[in-house]
Design an enzyme around this catalytic site. Structure first.
Site, PDB file in Angstrom:
ATOM      1  N   LYS A 177      -3.341   5.703  -9.414  1.00 19.52           N
ATOM      2  CA  LYS A 177      -2.149   5.012  -9.904  1.00 19.52           C
ATOM      3  C   LYS A 177      -2.342   4.505 -11.333  1.00 19.52           C
ATOM      4  CE  LYS A 177       0.471   5.722  -6.413  1.00 19.52           C
ATOM      5  NZ  LYS A 177       1.686   6.576  -6.556  1.00 19.52           N
ATOM      6  N   GLY A 205      10.966   5.983   2.994  1.00 22.49           N
ATOM      7  CA  GLY A 205      10.357   4.922   2.215  1.00 22.49           C
ATOM      8  C   GLY A 205      10.982   4.691   0.853  1.00 22.49           C
ATOM      9  N   ILE A 206      10.129   4.484  -0.128  1.00 22.46           N
ATOM     10  CA  ILE A 206      10.598   4.211  -1.483  1.00 22.46           C
ATOM     11  C   ILE A 206      11.424   5.362  -2.025  1.00 22.46           C
ATOM     12  CG2 ILE A 206       9.805   3.985  -3.878  1.00 22.46           C
ATOM     13  CD1 ILE A 206       7.576   2.164  -2.847  1.00 22.46           C
ATOM     14  N   ASP A 221       5.241  21.119  -0.574  1.00 24.45           N
ATOM     15  CA  ASP A 221       3.976  20.452  -0.268  1.00 24.45           C
ATOM     16  C   ASP A 221       3.255  20.218  -1.584  1.00 24.45           C
ATOM     17  OD1 ASP A 221       1.485  19.597   0.495  1.00 24.45           O
ATOM     18  OD2 ASP A 221       1.091  21.240   1.888  1.00 24.45           O
ATOM     19  N   THR A 236       7.512  -0.057   4.171  1.00 27.60           N
ATOM     20  CA  THR A 236       7.759   1.369   4.386  1.00 27.60           C
ATOM     21  C   THR A 236       6.846   1.855   5.507  1.00 27.60           C
ATOM     22  OG1 THR A 236       6.040   2.124   2.845  1.00 27.60           O
ATOM     23  CG2 THR A 236       8.234   1.682   1.913  1.00 27.60           C
ATOM     24  N   TYR A 264      -7.488   5.563  -4.640  1.00 26.97           N
ATOM     25  CA  TYR A 264      -6.041   5.354  -4.758  1.00 26.97           C
ATOM     26  C   TYR A 264      -5.717   4.557  -6.018  1.00 26.97           C
ATOM     27  CZ  TYR A 264      -1.302   3.774  -3.679  1.00 26.97           C
ATOM     28  OH  TYR A 264       0.052   3.505  -3.737  1.00 26.97           O
TER      29      TYR A 264
END
Length: 254
Positions: A163, A21-22, A65, A194, A159
């Site tokens: 952020k 992904g990113i 992790d 993604t 979430y």
């Protein structure tokens, strides 16, 4: 030459969550700019690592992790033991979890915050010690437009909160450590194609809203984020710190 300012030759960049992904897009871009790469993830992606090495990048991999509170500090120390220096830290590792707040369990909340926020704080904390000793460094955190807006139609209060916290952490660290020649910035991506967003783009209810509310009427790519990362991690942005660069196809412009 102005393009020389974007070069990262001789610098080591650690990218967390860098095997897809990113994160992988950022790793490719930093490698293109000449950085030596150290990539971490919870699960090794042999194909991605082989692709980077076949492209001629110097790449090391460290398993980590980031839900383990001891992992970020160990990752920084392992990186320093492996390569001896760390000029660039990209805190990209993160998870998305949607759901109504009323039914969002404590376990889900803690897991999300442990990775999206706690691990970033601990990684910055560990890297700052090294960067202060070497009198310089760059930290790039990956936030989200979700730190600015409340996404619809999906519900994701936890979430979004994680952020928003990343954005303020970025600004606070930038202010606190500018005198040590350490720059701290963030990127706030919009909807990027993604693995993490694949389910949403396949959702007949969500996808039309996501693209419909984006003025450019399309998703972005990891390459879009990688290009910005090169700017923020290089001397091209030597007078930029404490900024959150939004890359969202115009989503937050409305």
């Amino acid at each position: 030459m102005i393009f020389d300012l974007f070069k990262l030759d001789g610098k080591t960049a650690l990218v967390t969550g860098g095997t897809r992904g990113i994160g992988l897009g950022i790793a490719r871009a930093l490698g293109d700019a000449g950085a030596r790469l150290v990539i971490s993830s919870r699960q090794e992606n042999a194909a991605a690592l082989a692709e980077l090495r076949d492209a001629g990048y110097r790449v090391d991999y460290i398993n980590a992790d980031m839900s383990d509170p001891d992992a970020p500090g160990k990752l920084i120390s392992d990186t320093l033991a492996l390569v001896g220096n760390l000029e660039i830290l990209v805190n990209n590792a993160g998870v998305a979890d949607h759901g109504d707040t009323v039914g969002f369990s404590a376990e889900r909340y803690r897991h999300l915050m442990a990775i999206n926020l706690d691990s970033v704080f601990y990684a910055c904390q560990a890297a700052l010690n090294s960067m202060r000793q070497q009198r310089g460094g760059v930290i790039l955190n990956i936030g989200s437009i979700s730190g600015y807006i409340s996404n619809i139609p999906q519900r994701q209060a936890a979430y979004n909160a994680s952020k928003a916290a990343i954005h303020m952490l970025t600004k606070s660290l930038a202010s606190d450590y500018a005198e040590d020649n350490i720059r701290v910035n963030a990127i706030a991506p919009g909807y990027i194609e993604t693995d993490m967003t694949a389910g949403g783009f396949a959702n007949a209810e969500w996808a039309p809203v996501w693209t419909g509310m984006t003025p450019m009427k399309r998703a972005g790519s990891p390459q879009d984020i990688g290009a910005a990362a090169v700017y923020l991690c290089s001397d091209a942005s030597s007078y930029v710190t404490g900024e959150v660069l939004v890359i969202d196809g115009g989503y937050t412009a409305r």
